[in-house]
Write an enzyme that holds these catalytic residues in place. Structure first.
Site, short mmCIF file in Angstrom:
data_model
loop_
_atom_site.label_atom_id
_atom_site.label_comp_id
_atom_site.label_asym_id
_atom_site.label_seq_id
_atom_site.Cartn_x
_atom_site.Cartn_y
_atom_site.Cartn_z
N CYS A 99 0.77 -1.08 0.24
CA CYS A 99 0.07 0.18 -0.21
C CYS A 99 0.94 1.24 -0.08
O CYS A 99 2.11 1.14 0.19
CB CYS A 99 -0.98 0.05 1.36
N GLY A 147 -1.34 1.02 -5.01
CA GLY A 147 -2.37 0.36 -4.61
C GLY A 147 -3.63 1.02 -5.54
O GLY A 147 -3.73 2.47 -5.27
N ASN A 207 0.97 0.05 5.73
CA ASN A 207 1.59 -0.78 4.70
C ASN A 207 2.26 -1.88 5.12
O ASN A 207 3.42 -1.52 5.80
CB ASN A 207 2.53 0.21 3.76
N GLY A 208 2.12 -3.06 4.79
CA GLY A 208 2.54 -4.33 5.08
C GLY A 208 1.96 -5.49 5.54
O GLY A 208 0.55 -5.49 5.08
N TYR A 236 10.31 -3.91 -8.62
CA TYR A 236 8.96 -3.72 -9.05
C TYR A 236 8.10 -2.51 -8.47
O TYR A 236 7.63 -1.79 -9.33
CB TYR A 236 7.88 -5.00 -9.17
#
Length: 501
Positions: free
Chosen positions: A2, A28, A101-102, A257
């Protein structure tokens, strides 16, 4: 995976958070949310969709205050319903909102513990709601009327002791300030910056440096693994290491990426790291396939362009753009279902036939995950008249699930799991397949920051820093497979008390 952001300023932050989330949209596309504070009350807007679709003029006018946090969501578990859009909110103590985030790896145990020990109910399938309640409970233990920096840091220390997995956090305490912290392994990124204006100093926390620099912020530094930062409403900044044994194990896939090429993560320029990946791929071709007959190197846009160009230059082969990309189609790798990914490939990319006609083509991509996109693209290239189609991946073979926030849930959904390189090439229809060596990938990143000695490479090696069991992976497969997601998205979100026995 995210994108998160947090800002404390001397002027309204609604537009700045919107702009920052727009820059982080690649992290996201499932949902977006913003919560702001004027020091007395919170103002919130969150929903499914892209940032530009979720926030309209009426929403922006409603988001008042000089402090706020934002989130763009990419689902790995649970459903894609609007109820799981972040930031999340908990009333006690003080009124706390959080963007995460995670991925927590002990969320099931924590959910039971929260009910039995802390008397807190978790109403979604999101581990982010669990993490918020853990932080709130640790802060409530301080039993004080107004929080101090020490209270914040004690609460973060409590989170580190209870929570396993990956987490980069921005959190807001309604009347007090902005909190940011990173898990003790630094798996997910978080960068800190500031900007001087006529009104005073503004501070920002974000997943990537690009969110800061596009708005004129100076990059101060990355938040360290295990470290917490607390910025008060009046602009006082406090930091402290809150973990007992912190160390860098940054997710190597950020460089491959997820991150934008113009970002800097843990002092490594992503663009330069990808250039080095392409150079090392070319050197591998020279070493292992000296008599190659490649006519042209063509990237699969967008992430692989940097590596492909450097690979072509090193090999002394023509580089061409062979695909036109529809930029209004989301990134297929992070779409929630296999059927949707497959359908979107040909909507997203259209080949330029003359670049492929009667040529031996080397396609370059950043990675191969499920293989759906790769297979479709190889067939498109053959249909465009290519004589031979070779395929190179800037990362090694992904053979194991990711448990730290990337949608690689079940090993049997990964094309490389249990297959040799030759078998994978046959599966995607390529005449030859070349993977980056892991040591070369690590060297390509470490060259930018030699102090980074270890990375989270679990998707390549199957070695997990947080030491999960087979039972956990079975649980993960049942929750996060495409079939599980499709089933959940067709159900009403329940209030589940079954784990509270």
């Amino acid at each position: 995976m995210c994108g998160i952001i947090g800002i404390v300023s001397q002027e309204p932050v609604n537009q700045a958070i919107f702009d920052g989330l727009s820059v982080l949209q690649h992290r996201g596309q499932d949902a977006a949310g913003i919560v702001t504070s004027d020091g007395k009350r919170l103002y919130s807007r969150r929903n499914n969709g892209l940032v530009s679709n979720v926030f309209h003029s009426k929403h922006m006018q409603m988001l008042q205050g000089n402090m706020g946090i934002g989130h763009v969501r990419y689902p790995t578990a649970g459903s894609s319903s609007a109820s799981e859009a972040q930031p999340f909110y908990v009333n006690s103590p003080y009124g706390i909102t959080m963007a995460h985030n995670g991925n927590l790896t002990n969320d099931a145990e924590l959910k039971k513990e929260m009910f039995r020990q802390d008397r807190r109910h978790i109403n979604t399938d999101s581990d982010s709601e669990i993490l918020l309640n853990i932080f709130a409970q640790e802060l409530q233990k301080q039993d004080i009327y107004r929080v101090s920096p020490d209270d914040i840091f004690k609460a973060v220390s409590g989170v580190h002791k209870r929570c396993l997995g990956a987490y980069a956090i921005t959190a807001m305490i309604t009347r007090d300030g902005l909190v940011g912290f990173r898990d003790p392994n630094g798996i997910r990124p978080l960068v800190f910056g500031k900007r001087e204006t006529e009104s005073g100093t503004s501070y920002m926390l974000a997943s990537e440096s690009v969110a800061l620099v596009t708005q004129g912020y100076e990059i101060v530094r990355d938040i360290k693994p295990g470290e917490a930062i607390y910025i008060t409403l009046d602009g006082q900044v406090y930091t402290k290491q809150c973990a007992e044994n912190p160390k860098y194990n940054t997710c190597i896939f950020e460089y491959v990426y997820f991150a934008r090429p113009d970002s800097i993560i843990d002092d490594v320029f992503v663009h330069k790291a990808r250039m080095r990946m392409g150079h090392k791929l070319a050197e591998k071709v020279k070493k292992e396939w000296a008599d190659h007959d490649i006519d042209v190197v063509i990237p699969i846009p967008d992430t692989s362009r940097t590596s492909a160009l450097e690979m072509a230059m090193t090999l002394g082969i023509a580089y061409r753009e062979g695909f036109i990309k529809n930029r209004y189609i989301a990134r297929t790798f992070i779409m929630p279902g296999q059927a949707q990914r497959k359908k979107s490939v040909r909507q997203k990319l259209n080949p330029i036939g003359l670049e492929f006609q009667d040529k031996n083509v080397m396609l370059v991509d950043d990675s191969i995950v499920r293989g759906t996109t790769s297979k479709e693209i190889v067939q498109m290239v053959r249909d465009s008249g290519a004589k031979k189609v070779y395929f190179a991946s800037a990362s090694p073979a992904i053979r194991f699930p990711n448990i730290y926030g990337i949608d690689m849930p079940s090993a049997n959904e990964l094309i490389a799991h249990g297959q040799t390189d030759e078998e994978i090439a046959q599966s995607i229809g390529a005449d030859k397949l070349i993977y980056q060596d892991l040591d070369d990938l690590i060297d390509a990143i470490k060259e930018g920051n030699p102090s980074l000695n270890e990375f989270d490479c679990s998707v390549f090696t199957g070695e997990y820093i947080t030491g999960e069991t087979e039972e956990y992976f079975n649980h993960l497969r049942d929750r996060r497979s495409d079939a599980a997601k499709n089933k959940k998205d067709n159900e009403m979100p329940p209030i589940d008390l079954s784990t509270h026995d």
